[in-house]
Design a protein around this motif. Sequence first.
Motif, mmCIF file in Angstrom:
data_model
loop_
_atom_site.group_PDB
_atom_site.id
_atom_site.type_symbol
_atom_site.label_atom_id
_atom_site.label_comp_id
_atom_site.label_asym_id
_atom_site.label_seq_id
_atom_site.Cartn_x
_atom_site.Cartn_y
_atom_site.Cartn_z
ATOM 1 N N SER A 279 0.841 -1.203 0.000
ATOM 2 C CA SER A 279 0.000 0.000 0.000
ATOM 3 C C SER A 279 0.873 1.248 0.000
ATOM 4 N N VAL A 280 0.300 2.316 -0.515
ATOM 5 C CA VAL A 280 0.963 3.621 -0.500
ATOM 6 C C VAL A 280 0.043 4.568 0.259
ATOM 7 N N SER A 281 0.576 5.176 1.300
ATOM 8 C CA SER A 281 -0.205 6.139 2.081
ATOM 9 C C SER A 281 0.681 7.348 2.318
ATOM 10 N N THR A 282 0.406 8.426 1.583
ATOM 11 C CA THR A 282 1.316 9.577 1.649
ATOM 12 C C THR A 282 0.547 10.876 1.465
ATOM 13 N N CYS A 283 1.243 11.967 1.674
ATOM 14 C CA CYS A 283 0.644 13.291 1.503
ATOM 15 C C CYS A 283 1.436 14.052 0.442
ATOM 16 N N LEU A 284 0.743 14.476 -0.608
ATOM 17 C CA LEU A 284 1.395 15.276 -1.651
ATOM 18 C C LEU A 284 1.340 16.736 -1.221
ATOM 19 N N ASN A 285 2.503 17.344 -1.065
ATOM 20 C CA ASN A 285 2.543 18.783 -0.739
ATOM 21 C C ASN A 285 2.766 19.540 -2.042
ATOM 22 N N MET A 286 1.670 20.098 -2.568
ATOM 23 C CA MET A 286 1.722 20.698 -3.905
ATOM 24 C C MET A 286 1.658 22.224 -3.833
ATOM 25 N N PRO A 287 2.754 22.909 -4.238
ATOM 26 C CA PRO A 287 2.704 24.372 -4.267
ATOM 27 C C PRO A 287 1.797 24.832 -5.415
ATOM 28 N N TYR A 288 0.783 25.610 -5.068
ATOM 29 C CA TYR A 288 -0.119 26.105 -6.114
ATOM 30 C C TYR A 288 -0.415 27.581 -5.852
ATOM 31 N N LYS A 289 -0.035 28.414 -6.827
ATOM 32 C CA LYS A 289 -0.143 29.874 -6.698
ATOM 33 C C LYS A 289 0.574 30.302 -5.409
ATOM 34 N N ASP A 290 -0.119 30.901 -4.458
ATOM 35 C CA ASP A 290 0.566 31.386 -3.244
ATOM 36 C C ASP A 290 0.362 30.470 -2.048
ATOM 37 N N VAL A 308 -7.181 -0.287 -5.029
ATOM 38 C CA VAL A 308 -8.005 0.718 -4.339
ATOM 39 C C VAL A 308 -7.295 2.061 -4.459
ATOM 40 N N CYS A 309 -8.050 3.113 -4.755
ATOM 41 C CA CYS A 309 -7.426 4.443 -4.922
ATOM 42 C C CYS A 309 -8.303 5.517 -4.276
ATOM 43 N N ASN A 310 -7.737 6.248 -3.320
ATOM 44 C CA ASN A 310 -8.434 7.385 -2.699
ATOM 45 C C ASN A 310 -7.529 8.610 -2.734
ATOM 46 N N ILE A 311 -8.056 9.707 -3.275
ATOM 47 C CA ILE A 311 -7.298 10.970 -3.328
ATOM 48 C C ILE A 311 -8.140 12.018 -2.613
ATOM 49 N N ASP A 312 -7.609 12.540 -1.527
ATOM 50 C CA ASP A 312 -8.352 13.487 -0.692
ATOM 51 C C ASP A 312 -8.046 14.918 -1.137
ATOM 52 N N LEU A 313 -8.847 15.421 -2.096
ATOM 53 C CA LEU A 313 -8.618 16.763 -2.669
ATOM 54 C C LEU A 313 -9.427 17.822 -1.928
ATOM 55 N N TYR A 323 -12.934 14.246 -11.105
ATOM 56 C CA TYR A 323 -12.250 13.535 -10.015
ATOM 57 C C TYR A 323 -12.638 12.051 -10.020
ATOM 58 N N SER A 324 -13.957 11.786 -10.140
ATOM 59 C CA SER A 324 -14.394 10.389 -10.103
ATOM 60 C C SER A 324 -13.900 9.627 -11.333
ATOM 61 N N GLU A 325 -13.794 10.304 -12.483
ATOM 62 C CA GLU A 325 -13.251 9.674 -13.697
ATOM 63 C C GLU A 325 -11.780 9.298 -13.492
ATOM 64 N N LEU A 326 -11.036 10.187 -12.819
ATOM 65 C CA LEU A 326 -9.612 9.933 -12.553
ATOM 66 C C LEU A 326 -9.454 8.689 -11.674
ATOM 67 N N VAL A 327 -10.210 8.637 -10.573
ATOM 68 C CA VAL A 327 -10.129 7.503 -9.642
ATOM 69 C C VAL A 327 -10.559 6.219 -10.339
ATOM 70 N N LYS A 328 -11.626 6.318 -11.155
ATOM 71 C CA LYS A 328 -12.124 5.144 -11.883
ATOM 72 C C LYS A 328 -11.073 4.629 -12.876
ATOM 73 N N SER A 329 -10.397 5.561 -13.562
ATOM 74 C CA SER A 329 -9.375 5.179 -14.549
ATOM 75 C C SER A 329 -8.159 4.553 -13.882
ATOM 76 N N LEU A 330 -7.758 5.112 -12.745
ATOM 77 C CA LEU A 330 -6.573 4.591 -12.054
ATOM 78 C C LEU A 330 -6.828 3.205 -11.465
ATOM 79 N N THR A 331 -8.054 2.970 -10.979
ATOM 80 C CA THR A 331 -8.370 1.673 -10.363
ATOM 81 C C THR A 331 -8.309 0.565 -11.419
ATOM 82 N N GLY A 332 -7.431 -0.401 -11.161
ATOM 83 C CA GLY A 332 -7.252 -1.506 -12.107
ATOM 84 C C GLY A 332 -6.099 -1.298 -13.074
ATOM 85 N N SER A 333 -5.556 -0.055 -13.111
ATOM 86 C CA SER A 333 -4.437 0.201 -14.030
ATOM 87 C C SER A 333 -3.100 -0.146 -13.370
ATOM 88 N N LYS A 334 -2.056 -0.267 -14.183
ATOM 89 C CA LYS A 334 -0.723 -0.570 -13.659
ATOM 90 C C LYS A 334 -0.215 0.609 -12.836
#
Length: 372
Positions: A279-290, A308-313, A323-334
């Motif tokens: 499993s991967v459980s991490t936090c993406l720290n993304m600089p966006y604008k300010d 299983v894929c969960n992204i807490d945006l 968002y749901s299309e992204l999660v759906k596409s990632l689930t089952g992919s390599k």
Amino acid sequence: MGLLSLKNCLWLSCVLRTPKVCFWSAASGGLIIQSVSNDVYQNLAVEDWIHDHMDLEKQQVLFLWRNSPAVVIGRHQNPWQECNLRLLRQKNIKLARRRSGGGTVYHDLGNINLTFFTTRKKYERMENLKLVVKALKALRPQLDVHVTDRYDILLDKQYKISGTAAKLGRTSAYHHCTLLCNADKFVLSSVLKSPYKGLKSNATPSVPASVKNLFEEDPSLTSEMLLDAIAKEYAVQHHIDHHITLVNPADETQLPGISNKTKELQTWEWVYGKTPKFSVSTCLNMPYKDSLLHVKVNMDIKHGRIEVCNIDLPEQWLPPGLYSELVKSLTGSKFCPNETTTLVTTLLRVCPQDDELHSRWSLLCENMIRLM
């Protein structure tokens, strides 16, 4: 020509190397084989072929081989946990999964590989390693080398110059080990360092160790000299001549069915798909604008695919449908940057033509790909 180099030339000349078709049919007590290939997949395939096809009751086999730059992981290991896959891709270094257990090793032409084949009853890795040490001592008596209880060979009581792994079949077995002669230690330490965060896995972890090249201890040593010294000692102990049979792993007449074995070892399904569930459980720290966005990502990976894929945006950061299309596409992919890049690029095409939305989407996807 100096006395030492003359002596080496005379000594090396006693080892004959010739190719031989149907080498496996020779009914002698022992056989020494050397690969003419430096391809990691071909050489691992030769190991499989010998293990599966040769009558090891009749003859024991020593297989000598060297690879161009490659990282080789054990049968039950996780490549994301063991190495820097991004760096491997950048440096065009191959990644291979072998069929034996044990830890991860870096191979290049300064590293020698030795595989000792026997019946399961005669399998004795300590004796094999003592043979290697004896060969080193015969070549350079001043070398301080010894075998540990963990089946490593240490130089100067602290530096690892050889690691061991093995495969025990029902009736056949092999023990293979490395020998560091003049490997690139900088590349070795760089690629065997995982940058991936938040991985939880039950895969077999490697045990880090301080390493040293034999060349650092004695610059007159070469890989060829070490190979020949080991072949000579093996011949003495098995009461056979010093003849080394050259084998071409691409030659189906020598090794019927070898190309299929080589192809299988190169597949994504074998190299990555055989990874134990993690499993991967991490936090993406993304600089966006300010500001700095904290996006929590949780994924379960099975057979190398995202199960299983969960992204807490943050709310309203992406339209819910996208968002749901992204999660759906990632689930089952390599769990793979190439496949994910293709997926997100396809989704971007159906995304509304909004610059703000496109930049947010690109930022999220870049960070997701970096996890892989």
